[in-house]
Design an enzyme around this catalytic site. Structure first.
Site, mmCIF file in Angstrom:
data_model
loop_
_atom_site.group_PDB
_atom_site.id
_atom_site.type_symbol
_atom_site.label_atom_id
_atom_site.label_comp_id
_atom_site.label_asym_id
_atom_site.label_seq_id
_atom_site.Cartn_x
_atom_site.Cartn_y
_atom_site.Cartn_z
ATOM 1 N N CYS A 1 3.081 20.187 20.682
ATOM 2 C CA CYS A 1 3.628 19.197 19.755
ATOM 3 C C CYS A 1 4.929 18.631 20.326
ATOM 4 O O CYS A 1 5.776 19.377 20.827
ATOM 5 C CB CYS A 1 3.898 19.848 18.393
ATOM 6 S SG CYS A 1 4.511 18.677 17.171
ATOM 7 N N CYS B 1 11.038 21.243 16.341
ATOM 8 C CA CYS B 1 11.325 22.153 15.217
ATOM 9 C C CYS B 1 11.616 23.552 15.777
ATOM 10 O O CYS B 1 10.755 24.148 16.441
ATOM 11 C CB CYS B 1 10.139 22.201 14.265
ATOM 12 S SG CYS B 1 9.564 20.546 13.798
ATOM 13 N N CYS C 1 9.235 26.665 15.356
ATOM 14 C CA CYS C 1 7.783 26.514 15.478
ATOM 15 C C CYS C 1 7.200 26.977 16.806
ATOM 16 O O CYS C 1 7.682 26.608 17.878
ATOM 17 C CB CYS C 1 7.404 25.061 15.212
ATOM 18 S SG CYS C 1 5.614 24.836 15.110
ATOM 19 N N CYS D 1 -6.941 24.095 3.708
ATOM 20 C CA CYS D 1 -5.815 23.313 4.239
ATOM 21 C C CYS D 1 -5.921 23.238 5.760
ATOM 22 O O CYS D 1 -6.010 24.278 6.424
ATOM 23 C CB CYS D 1 -4.484 23.970 3.899
ATOM 24 S SG CYS D 1 -4.280 24.335 2.153
ATOM 25 N N CYS E 1 -6.630 19.887 1.631
ATOM 26 C CA CYS E 1 -5.224 19.602 1.909
ATOM 27 C C CYS E 1 -5.110 19.423 3.416
ATOM 28 O O CYS E 1 -5.781 20.143 4.171
ATOM 29 C CB CYS E 1 -4.364 20.779 1.456
ATOM 30 S SG CYS E 1 -2.614 20.593 1.867
ATOM 31 N N CYS F 1 2.378 18.276 -1.647
ATOM 32 C CA CYS F 1 2.707 19.678 -1.403
ATOM 33 C C CYS F 1 3.923 19.665 -0.486
ATOM 34 O O CYS F 1 3.836 19.214 0.656
ATOM 35 C CB CYS F 1 1.513 20.363 -0.730
ATOM 36 S SG CYS F 1 1.863 22.036 -0.162
ATOM 37 N N ARG G 1 4.214 28.251 -4.096
ATOM 38 C CA ARG G 1 3.383 29.057 -3.184
ATOM 39 C C ARG G 1 4.217 30.041 -2.381
ATOM 40 O O ARG G 1 5.146 29.652 -1.667
ATOM 41 C CB ARG G 1 2.599 28.157 -2.227
ATOM 42 C CG ARG G 1 1.744 28.996 -1.272
ATOM 43 C CD ARG G 1 0.829 28.161 -0.427
ATOM 44 N NE ARG G 1 -0.078 27.409 -1.256
ATOM 45 C CZ ARG G 1 -0.501 26.182 -0.990
ATOM 46 N NH1 ARG G 1 -0.102 25.582 0.098
ATOM 47 N NH2 ARG G 1 -1.336 25.566 -1.789
HETATM 48 N N1 SAM Z 1 3.026 19.200 12.421
HETATM 49 C C1 SAM Z 1 3.022 18.970 11.048
HETATM 50 C C2 SAM Z 1 4.415 18.916 10.452
HETATM 51 O O1 SAM Z 1 5.299 19.584 10.927
HETATM 52 O O2 SAM Z 1 4.593 18.180 9.484
HETATM 53 C C3 SAM Z 1 2.178 19.946 10.253
HETATM 54 C C4 SAM Z 1 2.149 21.408 10.619
HETATM 55 S S1 SAM Z 1 3.657 22.339 10.442
HETATM 56 C C5 SAM Z 1 3.245 23.811 11.238
HETATM 57 C C6 SAM Z 1 3.744 22.674 8.702
HETATM 58 C C7 SAM Z 1 4.913 23.475 8.193
HETATM 59 O O3 SAM Z 1 4.754 24.850 8.516
HETATM 60 C C8 SAM Z 1 6.299 23.149 8.720
HETATM 61 O O4 SAM Z 1 6.857 22.041 8.111
HETATM 62 C C9 SAM Z 1 7.083 24.415 8.373
HETATM 63 O O5 SAM Z 1 7.668 24.289 7.096
HETATM 64 C C10 SAM Z 1 6.005 25.493 8.367
HETATM 65 N N2 SAM Z 1 6.208 26.426 9.506
HETATM 66 C C11 SAM Z 1 5.947 26.177 10.798
HETATM 67 N N3 SAM Z 1 6.279 27.229 11.567
HETATM 68 C C12 SAM Z 1 6.758 28.170 10.731
HETATM 69 C C13 SAM Z 1 7.298 29.486 10.937
HETATM 70 N N4 SAM Z 1 7.404 30.017 12.140
HETATM 71 N N5 SAM Z 1 7.696 30.183 9.856
HETATM 72 C C14 SAM Z 1 7.595 29.636 8.608
HETATM 73 N N6 SAM Z 1 7.115 28.409 8.375
HETATM 74 C C15 SAM Z 1 6.714 27.674 9.413
HETATM 75 FE FE1 SF4 Z 2 5.169 20.103 15.557
HETATM 76 FE FE2 SF4 Z 2 5.554 22.560 14.650
HETATM 77 FE FE3 SF4 Z 2 7.317 20.679 14.085
HETATM 78 FE FE4 SF4 Z 2 4.859 20.572 12.946
HETATM 79 S S1 SF4 Z 2 6.407 22.141 12.617
HETATM 80 S S2 SF4 Z 2 6.008 18.882 13.889
HETATM 81 S S3 SF4 Z 2 3.640 21.443 14.625
HETATM 82 S S4 SF4 Z 2 6.834 21.458 16.138
#
Ligand code: SAM
Ligand code: SF4
Ligand code: DTB
Length: 330
Positions: free
Chosen positions: A54, A58, A61, A98, A129, A189, A261
């Site tokens: 990606c 973040c 992530c 989802c 979702c 959500c 949730r």
């Molecule tokens: N890429 C898209 C986005 O970020 O909008 C969708 C997938 S992303 C993995 C969805 C959500 O998962 C993130 O916004 C974050 O809140 C949550 N998330 C991701 N990694 C996480 C982690 N290591 N621990 C807790 N929540 C996490």
């Molecule tokens: Fe990409 Fe992870 Fe951020 Fe979603 S949360 S935009 S998958 S880096």
């Protein structure tokens, strides 16, 4: 029954957060009983339909290309694999499926594929979702036309702390996507992550932002950070469990009709902590041994927990109003 308020001040939210624990839980649980069936939780199952690589940064992530987490990237899954996974989830008792993609935003071409997935999962009789990153108004409308029920897009944290966690998209970008989803008449959500080094005020500000949206999200995922080796947030101080439960309780009070949730992080939570979260107003969770890329409790472990607590997975959406209980999608 009191009306939903969308004008909470930060002082009010902080005061709730600071209440003696018993008073906070009593207030949250009382509201919970007014609006929801007391002993049931909504059950969703997650599937990563496109994993890793990606472009976003973040810092929590596993899937960001900036984070060296050893995750194997995968292309968009074939439709049949999605149908098979959804069928299994349905047979195991999930009512919502989802699908998550590691994208900054979907291209119109990739959205064509996702739309086929949404239609196929709807045909199985499940709620759908998706979480695909930022969405334009036109893309949201296309998803609605395909029958999408919910779009997940988290604010993640407070506007003030946000820049410490993500720099490649702004808080306003996220609010714009939520507005596009809402305008397309898709259920929203949206929630956040706790345990990233944020302050109590940041947690209160996150909840204030969610509660003060023009229409509150129907579903509010509260994730505890899953610390992934190779991400900048691995090694962050763990949030005390009482603070996590307090956040759930305040979310229930501010958003009395939303599903709250108990989301990522449950493998690290004791049964007792999860029981407190349910009492404080959490009434939805992810069921199945995997979230997107990280672990979630095994089915059998959750089944045991439900049995011990007398909790029943919800089989249909139940909305309680003043003196009637409506069962939707029965
Ligand atoms: N890429 C898209 C986005 O970020 O909008 C969708 C997938 S992303 C993995 C969805 C959500 O998962 C993130 O916004 C974050 O809140 C949550 N998330 C991701 N990694 C996480 C982690 N290591 N621990 C807790 N929540 C996490
Ligand atoms: Fe990409 Fe992870 Fe951020 Fe979603 S949360 S935009 S998958 S880096
Ligand atoms: C949400 O708030 N939590 C889910 C869902 N929305 C998509 C994702 C949690 C991801 C946890 C880390 C992982 O498994 O990669």
């Amino acid at each position: 029954m009191s009306a939903i308020r969308t004008n909470w001040t930060i002082e009010e939210v902080e005061q709730l957060y600071a209440l003696p624990f018993n008073d906070l839980l009593y207030e949250a649980h009382s509201l919970h009983r007014q609006h929801f069936s007391h002993n049931s939780v909504q059950v969703s199952t997650l599937l990563s339909i496109k994993t890793g690589a990606c472009p976003e940064d973040c810092s929590y992530c596993s899937q960001s290309s900036r984070n060296d987490t050893g995750l194997e990237r995968e292309r968009l899954l074939p439709l049949q694999e999605v149908i098979d996974a959804a069928t299994m989830a349905k047979n195991q008792g999930a009512t919502r499926f989802c699908m998550g993609a590691a994208w900054r935003n979907p291209t119109d071409k990739s959205l064509d594929h996702v739309i086929r997935m949404v239609s196929a999962v709807k045909d199985l009789g499940m709620e759908t979702c998706v979480t695909l990153g930022m969405l334009t108004q036109a893309q949201a409308v296309r998803l609605k036309e395909a029958g999408l029920d919910y779009y997940n897009h988290n604010l993640d944290t407070s506007p003030e702390f946000y820049g410490e966690v993500i720099t490649t998209r702004s808080y306003q970008d996220r609010l714009d996507t939520l507005a596009n989803v809402r305008d397309a008449n898709i259920n929203v959500c949206s929630g956040g992550i706790l345990g990233m080094g944020e302050t109590t005020r940041d947690r209160a500000r996150l909840l204030q932002q969610l509660a003060n949206l023009p229409v509150q999200p129907e579903s509010v995922p509260i994730n505890e950070l899953v610390q992934v080796e190779g991400t900048p947030l691995a090694g962050a101080d763990k949030l005390p469990s009482i603070d996590f439960v307090r956040t759930i309780a305040v979310a229930r009070i501010l958003m009395p009709k939303s599903y709250v949730r108990l989301s990522a992080g449950r493998t690290e939570m004791s049964d007792e902590m999860q029981a407190l979260c349910f009492f404080a107003g959490a009434n939805s969770l992810f069921y199945g041994d995997k979230l997107l890329t990280t672990d979630n409790p095994e089915h059998s472990k959750d089944d045991q927990l439900f049995a011990a607590l007398g909790i029943k997975p919800e089989t249909a959406k139940v909305i309680k109003s003043d003196d009637t209980t409506q069962v939707l999608n029965a």
